[in-house]
Design a protein around this motif. Structure first.
Motif, PDB file in Angstrom:
ATOM      1  N   ASP A 173     -15.871 -11.348 -11.998  1.00  0.00           N
ATOM      2  CA  ASP A 173     -15.340 -10.293 -12.858  1.00  0.00           C
ATOM      3  C   ASP A 173     -14.391  -9.436 -12.039  1.00  0.00           C
ATOM      4  OD1 ASP A 173     -14.896  -8.055 -14.507  1.00  0.00           O
ATOM      5  OD2 ASP A 173     -16.849  -8.276 -15.456  1.00  0.00           O
ATOM      6  N   ARG A 174     -13.092  -9.712 -12.165  1.00  0.00           N
ATOM      7  CA  ARG A 174     -12.095  -8.977 -11.378  1.00  0.00           C
ATOM      8  C   ARG A 174     -12.170  -7.478 -11.629  1.00  0.00           C
ATOM      9  NH1 ARG A 174      -7.401 -12.293  -9.845  1.00  0.00           N
ATOM     10  NH2 ARG A 174      -7.694 -14.415 -10.604  1.00  0.00           N
ATOM     11  N   ALA A 175     -12.366  -7.096 -12.890  1.00  0.00           N
ATOM     12  CA  ALA A 175     -12.368  -5.677 -13.241  1.00  0.00           C
ATOM     13  C   ALA A 175     -13.475  -4.930 -12.498  1.00  0.00           C
ATOM     14  CB  ALA A 175     -12.520  -5.505 -14.754  1.00  0.00           C
ATOM     15  N   VAL A 176     -14.664  -5.523 -12.433  1.00  0.00           N
ATOM     16  CA  VAL A 176     -15.778  -4.889 -11.729  1.00  0.00           C
ATOM     17  C   VAL A 176     -15.473  -4.772 -10.240  1.00  0.00           C
ATOM     18  CG1 VAL A 176     -18.200  -5.156 -11.046  1.00  0.00           C
ATOM     19  CG2 VAL A 176     -17.507  -5.590 -13.410  1.00  0.00           C
ATOM     20  N   VAL A 177     -14.926  -5.822  -9.647  1.00  0.00           N
ATOM     21  CA  VAL A 177     -14.602  -5.797  -8.217  1.00  0.00           C
ATOM     22  C   VAL A 177     -13.557  -4.733  -7.922  1.00  0.00           C
ATOM     23  CG1 VAL A 177     -13.651  -7.125  -6.296  1.00  0.00           C
ATOM     24  CG2 VAL A 177     -15.229  -8.211  -7.888  1.00  0.00           C
ATOM     25  N   LEU A 178     -12.534  -4.624  -8.762  1.00  0.00           N
ATOM     26  CA  LEU A 178     -11.502  -3.611  -8.538  1.00  0.00           C
ATOM     27  C   LEU A 178     -12.071  -2.206  -8.680  1.00  0.00           C
ATOM     28  CD1 LEU A 178      -8.454  -5.267 -10.314  1.00  0.00           C
ATOM     29  CD2 LEU A 178      -8.728  -4.861  -7.856  1.00  0.00           C
ATOM     30  N   ARG A 179     -13.001  -2.016  -9.603  1.00  0.00           N
ATOM     31  CA  ARG A 179     -13.641  -0.700  -9.715  1.00  0.00           C
ATOM     32  C   ARG A 179     -14.464  -0.385  -8.468  1.00  0.00           C
ATOM     33  NH1 ARG A 179     -14.475  -2.211 -15.240  1.00  0.00           N
ATOM     34  NH2 ARG A 179     -16.672  -2.726 -14.846  1.00  0.00           N
ATOM     35  N   GLU A 180     -15.121  -1.398  -7.924  1.00  0.00           N
ATOM     36  CA  GLU A 180     -15.867  -1.209  -6.685  1.00  0.00           C
ATOM     37  C   GLU A 180     -14.927  -0.865  -5.522  1.00  0.00           C
ATOM     38  OE1 GLU A 180     -19.688  -1.695  -5.635  1.00  0.00           O
ATOM     39  OE2 GLU A 180     -18.980  -0.401  -7.253  1.00  0.00           O
ATOM     40  N   LEU A 181     -13.799  -1.548  -5.443  1.00  0.00           N
ATOM     41  CA  LEU A 181     -12.819  -1.238  -4.395  1.00  0.00           C
ATOM     42  C   LEU A 181     -12.289   0.183  -4.556  1.00  0.00           C
ATOM     43  CD1 LEU A 181     -10.883  -4.614  -4.258  1.00  0.00           C
ATOM     44  CD2 LEU A 181     -12.245  -3.629  -2.417  1.00  0.00           C
ATOM     45  N   SER A 182     -12.030   0.581  -5.797  1.00  0.00           N
ATOM     46  CA  SER A 182     -11.570   1.940  -6.058  1.00  0.00           C
ATOM     47  C   SER A 182     -12.620   2.960  -5.621  1.00  0.00           C
ATOM     48  CB  SER A 182     -11.255   2.104  -7.548  1.00  0.00           C
ATOM     49  OG  SER A 182     -10.831   3.419  -7.848  1.00  0.00           O
ATOM     50  N   ARG A 183     -13.875   2.650  -5.851  1.00  0.00           N
ATOM     51  CA  ARG A 183     -14.951   3.575  -5.483  1.00  0.00           C
ATOM     52  C   ARG A 183     -15.044   3.772  -3.978  1.00  0.00           C
ATOM     53  NH1 ARG A 183     -19.900   3.067  -3.604  1.00  0.00           N
ATOM     54  NH2 ARG A 183     -19.943   0.783  -3.842  1.00  0.00           N
ATOM     55  N   VAL A 184     -14.953   2.668  -3.206  1.00  0.00           N
ATOM     56  CA  VAL A 184     -15.174   2.780  -1.757  1.00  0.00           C
ATOM     57  C   VAL A 184     -13.927   3.206  -0.994  1.00  0.00           C
ATOM     58  CG1 VAL A 184     -17.042   1.091  -1.849  1.00  0.00           C
ATOM     59  CG2 VAL A 184     -14.728   0.328  -1.245  1.00  0.00           C
ATOM     60  N   LEU A 185     -12.761   3.195  -1.657  1.00  0.00           N
ATOM     61  CA  LEU A 185     -11.541   3.687  -1.021  1.00  0.00           C
ATOM     62  C   LEU A 185     -11.392   5.186  -1.255  1.00  0.00           C
ATOM     63  CD1 LEU A 185      -8.775   1.017  -1.763  1.00  0.00           C
ATOM     64  CD2 LEU A 185      -9.623   1.708   0.480  1.00  0.00           C
ATOM     65  N   ARG A 186     -10.886   5.882  -0.254  1.00  0.00           N
ATOM     66  CA  ARG A 186     -10.606   7.304  -0.438  1.00  0.00           C
ATOM     67  C   ARG A 186      -9.370   7.468  -1.327  1.00  0.00           C
ATOM     68  NH1 ARG A 186      -6.020   8.348   2.168  1.00  0.00           N
ATOM     69  NH2 ARG A 186      -5.476   7.150   4.049  1.00  0.00           N
ATOM     70  N   PRO A 187      -9.227   8.604  -2.002  1.00  0.00           N
ATOM     71  CA  PRO A 187      -7.996   8.863  -2.762  1.00  0.00           C
ATOM     72  C   PRO A 187      -6.773   8.757  -1.842  1.00  0.00           C
ATOM     73  CG  PRO A 187      -9.676  10.460  -3.347  1.00  0.00           C
ATOM     74  CD  PRO A 187     -10.229   9.669  -2.179  1.00  0.00           C
ATOM     75  N   GLY A 188      -5.769   8.049  -2.298  1.00  0.00           N
ATOM     76  CA  GLY A 188      -4.580   7.810  -1.484  1.00  0.00           C
ATOM     77  C   GLY A 188      -4.674   6.573  -0.622  1.00  0.00           C
ATOM     78  N   GLY A 189      -5.870   5.970  -0.541  1.00  0.00           N
ATOM     79  CA  GLY A 189      -6.022   4.746   0.244  1.00  0.00           C
ATOM     80  C   GLY A 189      -5.302   3.577  -0.405  1.00  0.00           C
ATOM     81  N   ARG A 190      -4.864   2.627   0.395  1.00  0.00           N
ATOM     82  CA  ARG A 190      -4.080   1.496  -0.086  1.00  0.00           C
ATOM     83  C   ARG A 190      -4.921   0.222  -0.162  1.00  0.00           C
ATOM     84  NH1 ARG A 190       1.627   1.839   0.146  1.00  0.00           N
ATOM     85  NH2 ARG A 190       2.175   3.989  -0.386  1.00  0.00           N
ATOM     86  N   LEU A 191      -4.702  -0.519  -1.239  1.00  0.00           N
ATOM     87  CA  LEU A 191      -5.282  -1.848  -1.427  1.00  0.00           C
ATOM     88  C   LEU A 191      -4.151  -2.865  -1.401  1.00  0.00           C
ATOM     89  CD1 LEU A 191      -7.430  -3.961  -2.290  1.00  0.00           C
ATOM     90  CD2 LEU A 191      -7.009  -3.253  -4.661  1.00  0.00           C
ATOM     91  N   LEU A 192      -4.279  -3.869  -0.536  1.00  0.00           N
ATOM     92  CA  LEU A 192      -3.294  -4.946  -0.449  1.00  0.00           C
ATOM     93  C   LEU A 192      -3.920  -6.215  -1.009  1.00  0.00           C
ATOM     94  CD1 LEU A 192      -0.394  -4.858   0.823  1.00  0.00           C
ATOM     95  CD2 LEU A 192      -1.349  -6.151   2.732  1.00  0.00           C
ATOM     96  N   ILE A 193      -3.316  -6.764  -2.060  1.00  0.00           N
ATOM     97  CA  ILE A 193      -3.787  -8.008  -2.675  1.00  0.00           C
ATOM     98  C   ILE A 193      -2.734  -9.085  -2.478  1.00  0.00           C
ATOM     99  CG2 ILE A 193      -4.371  -9.164  -4.837  1.00  0.00           C
ATOM    100  CD1 ILE A 193      -5.498  -6.578  -5.880  1.00  0.00           C
ATOM    101  N   ALA A 194      -3.126 -10.199  -1.881  1.00  0.00           N
ATOM    102  CA  ALA A 194      -2.268 -11.377  -1.773  1.00  0.00           C
ATOM    103  C   ALA A 194      -2.939 -12.485  -2.559  1.00  0.00           C
ATOM    104  CB  ALA A 194      -2.085 -11.782  -0.311  1.00  0.00           C
TER     105      ALA A 194
END
Length: 273
Positions: free
Chosen positions: A144-165
């Motif tokens: 479930d991509r949506a759940v994983v992205l929400r988890e990544l959003s939770r553990v990243l600080r505001p302003g933090g960057r996510l790089l997806i390849a």
């Protein structure tokens, strides 16, 4: 939840079985290559892709990066050395995690780089505990991509960057396109990727804003046929891993034109709101 657990075990089983053999083909950087004038084969192209990702990662010394789907651990170790950051790499494969931690020990980097067996659908980290994150060809394996992205959003600080390849769907697939893509996805325990607008929508719903989008298809897609030829040269070994009929279908799909016409490769940089 039961279905997600089955899919998780399926991906773990695949990479427990195939990582060592695939590493012999790709080299230590177990992902698509970046083909340019500086590379001569798949291992050097894969290493060049890692270099390209490091160049695009916005971090400063001392920050903490999450590598979601760490594979062999080599990209995380290279990132930590090049940018003087701490990295926590995660995978569902026990063998990959053990191999990656061994590499960190051998390179005397275990203080700064650790690898853990983790389910990306339920990351065991506190909120805002990372400054940046990588997801290199790992999102396609998620139930479930949506759940994983929400988890990544939770553990990243505001302003933090996510790089997806990862892959993206170029166009609505024809019947032949669909058969080729579905064969490859089934073999590697993946789901069909979203379109580029689909990626952006999923990221937005999870609390990210896409700040950069780089279509790397021209540089990456040679990896598909190169991998197919390398696997074909070791047909007996990979037939045992995938099954003879499944491996034959996989080779036909990797060598066909339909796959590269349907699926592209993108590097997305997104900022946590």
């Amino acid at each position: 939840m039961a279905r997600q657990g089955e899919e998780l075990r399926s991906v773990e089983k695949l990479y427990d079985a195939t990582s060592a053999a695939l590493e012999e083909l790709y080299g230590a950087d177990l992902h698509f290559g970046y083909w340019d004038a500086s590379v001569v084969d798949l291992p050097s192209a894969a290493a060049r892709m890692t270099e390209h990702l490091i160049e695009r990662t916005q971090v400063t010394p001392g920050q903490h990066v999450l590598d979601l789907g760490c594979g062999t651990g080599n990209p995380a170790l290279r990132l930590a050395r090049a940018r003087e950051v701490r990295v926590t790499g995660v995978s569902v494969s026990r063998r990959e995690v053990a191999r990656a931690n061994d590499s960190a020990e051998q390179q005397q980097m275990a203080h700064d780089v650790q690898f853990e067996r983790v389910d990306a659908l339920a990351l065991p980290y506190t909120s805002a505990s990372f400054d940046a994150a990588w997801a290199i060809e790992s999102m396609s394996h998620m139930a479930d991509r949506a759940v994983v992205l929400r988890e990544l959003s939770r553990v990243l600080r505001p302003g933090g960057r996510l790089l997806i390849a990862d892959g993206f769907l170029r166009r609505p697939p024809s019947s032949a396109d669909s058969r080729a893509a579905e064969t490859v996805c089934a073999a590697f325990r993946m789901g069909l990727p979203p379109t580029l607008p689909g990626h952006t929508e999923l990221l937005g719903e999870a609390g990210f804003v896409v700040v950069d989008q780089e279509d790397l298809s021209e540089h990456a897609q040679r990896s598909i046929t190169c991998l197919a030829h390398l696997m074909q040269a070791r047909t007996a070994e990979f037939s045992d891993m995938f099954g003879e009929k499944a491996f034959t279908r996989l080779l036909d799909s990797l060598l066909g034109a339909e796959l590269t016409g349907t699926i592209g490769y993108v590097l997305l940089s997104a900022e946590r709101r």
